[in-house]
Each structure stands twice: as C-alpha cells, then as structure tokens.
Scaffold this motif. Structure first.
Motif, short mmCIF file in Angstrom:
data_model
loop_
_atom_site.label_atom_id
_atom_site.label_comp_id
_atom_site.label_asym_id
_atom_site.label_seq_id
_atom_site.Cartn_x
_atom_site.Cartn_y
_atom_site.Cartn_z
N UNK A 160 0.86 -1.19 0.00
CA UNK A 160 0.00 0.00 0.00
C UNK A 160 0.89 1.24 0.00
N UNK A 161 0.56 2.21 -0.83
CA UNK A 161 1.29 3.48 -0.86
C UNK A 161 0.32 4.63 -0.66
N UNK A 162 0.66 5.54 0.26
CA UNK A 162 -0.15 6.71 0.55
C UNK A 162 0.37 7.90 -0.27
N UNK A 163 -0.53 8.60 -0.92
CA UNK A 163 -0.21 9.79 -1.70
C UNK A 163 -0.91 10.98 -1.06
N UNK A 164 -0.17 12.05 -0.83
CA UNK A 164 -0.79 13.22 -0.18
C UNK A 164 -0.04 14.48 -0.58
N UNK A 165 -0.72 15.61 -0.46
CA UNK A 165 -0.17 16.91 -0.84
C UNK A 165 0.56 17.55 0.34
N UNK A 181 4.45 0.48 8.19
CA UNK A 181 5.15 -0.19 7.08
C UNK A 181 4.41 0.02 5.76
N UNK A 182 3.77 1.16 5.63
CA UNK A 182 3.19 1.56 4.36
C UNK A 182 4.18 2.43 3.60
N UNK A 183 4.18 2.29 2.30
CA UNK A 183 4.99 3.18 1.48
C UNK A 183 4.29 4.53 1.37
N UNK A 184 5.05 5.55 1.00
CA UNK A 184 4.46 6.88 0.89
C UNK A 184 5.13 7.68 -0.21
N UNK A 185 4.38 8.63 -0.71
CA UNK A 185 4.87 9.56 -1.72
C UNK A 185 4.18 10.89 -1.42
N UNK A 186 4.89 11.79 -0.75
CA UNK A 186 4.29 13.02 -0.24
C UNK A 186 5.02 14.23 -0.80
N UNK A 187 4.26 15.24 -1.11
CA UNK A 187 4.87 16.51 -1.51
C UNK A 187 5.09 17.35 -0.26
N UNK A 188 6.22 18.04 -0.17
CA UNK A 188 6.53 18.86 0.99
C UNK A 188 6.58 20.33 0.59
N UNK A 189 6.28 21.24 1.53
CA UNK A 189 6.32 22.69 1.23
C UNK A 189 7.75 23.15 0.96
N UNK A 190 7.85 24.32 0.35
CA UNK A 190 9.16 24.84 -0.04
C UNK A 190 9.96 25.36 1.14
N UNK A 191 9.35 25.52 2.34
CA UNK A 191 10.09 26.04 3.48
C UNK A 191 10.57 24.94 4.43
N UNK A 192 10.43 23.68 4.05
CA UNK A 192 10.90 22.57 4.88
C UNK A 192 12.42 22.54 4.88
#
Length: 390
Positions: A160-165, A181-192
């Motif tokens: 399972x892979x979680x996708x989020x903004x 133990x889930x995979x993830x693909x997340x976008x991060x803000x530019x100030x991180x």
C-alpha cells in the motif's frame, strides 16, 4: 419492470448480501436513494421524488423519508459501505494499492477529508469524514482515525502506498507511516528544512534545480531535527507553475513523480461529486453528520456506476455510450450513461465487476490529449546524489 426498479433491485440485492445493517429499512431507503441519484444526477433530496414509486401523494412526504435517513444516527456508514468497496478490491491483493488522501471545502464552512483508492484514471471513495472547519488544512488528529481504520481494512493488502499533498507532510504522519510499514509519496512545502544536500540545513526553495532539470537525493533529513530520513525528488517541470519536492521511502527515480501525480485523480473525484456529475454543492444540508450520510449515497452510486462501466467495457459495448473511437470518458460516465439507457432505452442491466487492477484502455479525449499526456514531462538533466547521515 421499469428501469429505476431494475437498478434498485440489483442495488438492494448487493446491499443485503454484503452490507452489515441494523434495520432492513435502512437498505431499502439507501437503495432507492442511490437509484434516484443515478437517474437524476443531482444530490438533492427534492429531486428524487419522480424516480421512486411510493404511495405518498405529496412530494414533501417523500423528501421527509430521505431526511429521516440522513438524520438517523443509528446508520453506520462504514458497515454499509466498506464491505462493498472491499468486495470490489478483492483482486488487488497481489497489486500495489495507491491511497490518495486529500481534503475539499464545502461552502467555506465544512471540510471533507477523503481517503480514496486510485483506479483506472479515477479515485473511488474508501473512507471519508466531514468537519465543521473552514480551511482545507486539518490536524493529524483529525485524519488519523481514517488511516488507522484503513490499515485494518487493508491488512490483506501487503503493498500500500499513501499519496498526499503538502498540507499532510508532518512529523506525526511520517512516524505513523513508518510504524505501519506503508509506502508513501508526499509533496513537501518549499520552506521545509533539509539535512544532507549541503553542509548546513537548507530550505527546499534554496535547492530548486533549473527549469527542465531534476535532482534525486538519497537519505535526506527532514525539518529542524533531521530525525526522519527519506529520499527526495526535486523537479522543475516545464509548463508547471511550481517545482515539485516529493519525498518517498523508496528509491528516488522519475517513477516517484509519476506515483505522486496519481494523487490528482482525487481531484477528478471531487469534481464528479461536487459539480461535474452529482452536484453535492447544490445540497441544502448544513450538518457535518448529515453530510457524511448524504455522501454515503454518492459513494455507493460512484462505486456502482464505475463497476457497471467496467462491465460495459469488458462486454465490448462501450461504443454504444461513448462516441470516441477509443475510450474517451471515464468508467463512471460510461456506467451512468449505460444505466440511463436501462431506464430510457430498455438496455440490459449488467452485473457489476470488481474494480480492474490494470486499465485495459486508458482514457483520452483525443489523440492530441494522449500525446500531450505522454510528452508532458521531459528533463534535460537528471542528477542523483547520496546524502551522508548525521
């Protein structure tokens, strides 16, 4: 037998066979509401009277029946809906399951949190929650119960892979994903803040590559403490307003960008629900709990129509409702058009099929749209860097 009655009987049969209900009358009401929604394509209680046979002589009496349903606190949404969507996913155990998490705001007053399954160019609702909240940004504590419930429901799915903004990237979610133990693909803000790409921590905005270039970082530390280590893809794509910064637990490749882009399928789901098909925004309901039960009607209709559309495609009947030479509309709209043909043209009502793991024919409105899709992301330079641990 009339078309709406045919649709209702099939819906009621599936609900009675698979859903867990407290009162049979709940299934009867839900079946008629979904049937009326499919025929009217309006998520409005007052618009369903002409599609439901009943002994009531006043339209107000019929509308009150639906009002009692959405106000009934004894109705358990998950027990009615979740078995249906799990049945539709029964062939997915050996395939990766992409879960898109996002929020949408209704009338600048309510926020709806969605957890959806990405399937064949669209997203199908899995779980949802409505808050009396004016912003699309919500705290981790608000959507954590949805994630925990999804983890239990999908325990038979090993991949399972979680996708989020950007609004979901935080310490709590990262910690939860690592424990699950889930995979993830997340976008991060530019100030991180990032630890590793330079000698001192730098914000993401200071590391953007040039236009048309991509940077692949391995073992990057996140935020001020740098505790959470992950892989990062920075991409400055031509034709896109803002560069992308996507973090993942898997090896950083261009595939990471493709996986994150699947999150936009939930935007199509919001469009179908709110204005494109079912017109949720025209609903006069102004109560968070009632909106959750009202969306149950939309979710069942979305799932049923999508599986009906897939059955139409498998049977080779798509061109009867889709004017394109190759598939040019979603399975949802194929299913809705076919079901309306059942009502008005006497077409055969097909047995719905489980959700397809692979799309046999991706949807493009034209050859130009297809070419634009496959040629959208090009990079003149790609660099891969390994970051040292702290």
């Amino acid at each position: 037998m009339s078309g709406p009655t045919q649709i209702y009987r099939q819906l009621f049969s599936f609900l009675r066979q698979h859903s867990h209900y407290r009162d049979l009358r709940h299934l009867i009401a839900l079946g008629w509401m979904v049937s009326a929604l499919i025929c009217s394509e309006r998520l409005s209680l007052s618009a369903w009277e002409s599609y439901v046979p009943c002994r009531a002589r006043k339209a107000q009496s019929v509308e009150r029946r639906w009002q009692r349903f959405i106000a009934n606190q004894r109705i358990d949404i998950n027990k009615l809906y979740v078995p249906l969507v799990l049945l539709a996913l029964k062939n997915w155990q050996s395939h990766r399951l992409y879960l898109a998490m996002d929020t949408t705001v209704l009338w600048n007053e309510y926020c709806m949190i969605h957890l959806s399954v990405v399937c064949c160019g669209r997203a199908v609702p899995l779980l949802w929650k409505v808050l009396e909240h004016k912003s699309a940004a919500v705290a981790f504590e608000e959507y954590q119960p949805l994630l925990r419930q999804a983890r239990w429901l999908l325990r038979q799915h090993p991949d399972v892979m979680v996708l989020a903004d950007r609004g979901f990237a935080n310490h709590q979610l990262m910690s939860w994903l690592q424990q699950s133990h889930w995979h993830y693909c997340l976008r991060v803000p530019c100030d991180v803040l990032l630890h590793g790409p330079r000698q001192c921590p730098r914000e993401v905005r200071q590391l953007w590559p040039s236009k048309g270039e991509a940077l692949l970082y391995r073992n990057v530390g996140l935020w001020e403490d740098g505790i959470y280590r992950c892989n990062l893809v920075l991409a400055n794509i031509r034709g896109v307003k803002e560069p992308w910064a996507v973090i993942t637990d898997e090896s950083p490749t261009l595939q990471t960008l493709w996986q994150y882009a699947l999150r936009f399928r939930v935007e199509e789901l919001f469009l179908d629900s709110k204005s494109g098909v079912f017109e949720l925004e025209e609903s006069k309901i102004r109560c968070a709990d009632a909106l959750e039960r009202l969306y149950l009607v939309a979710a069942v209709a979305l799932l049923f129509s999508t599986t009906q559309g897939m059955a139409v495609h498998i049977k080779g009947l798509r061109q009867q409702v889709d004017p394109h030479w190759r598939r040019g509309i979603s399975y949802l709209k194929i299913g809705l058009r076919w079901l309306k043909g059942v009502v008005h043209k006497g077409r055969e009502l097909l047995m719905p099929v489980p959700l397809l793991c692979h799309d046999p024919q991706p949807c493009f409105a034209s050859k130009k749209a297809q070419k634009k899709h496959y040629n959208k992301i090009w990079f003149s330079r790609i660099r891969s860097l390994q970051c040292k641990a702290l």
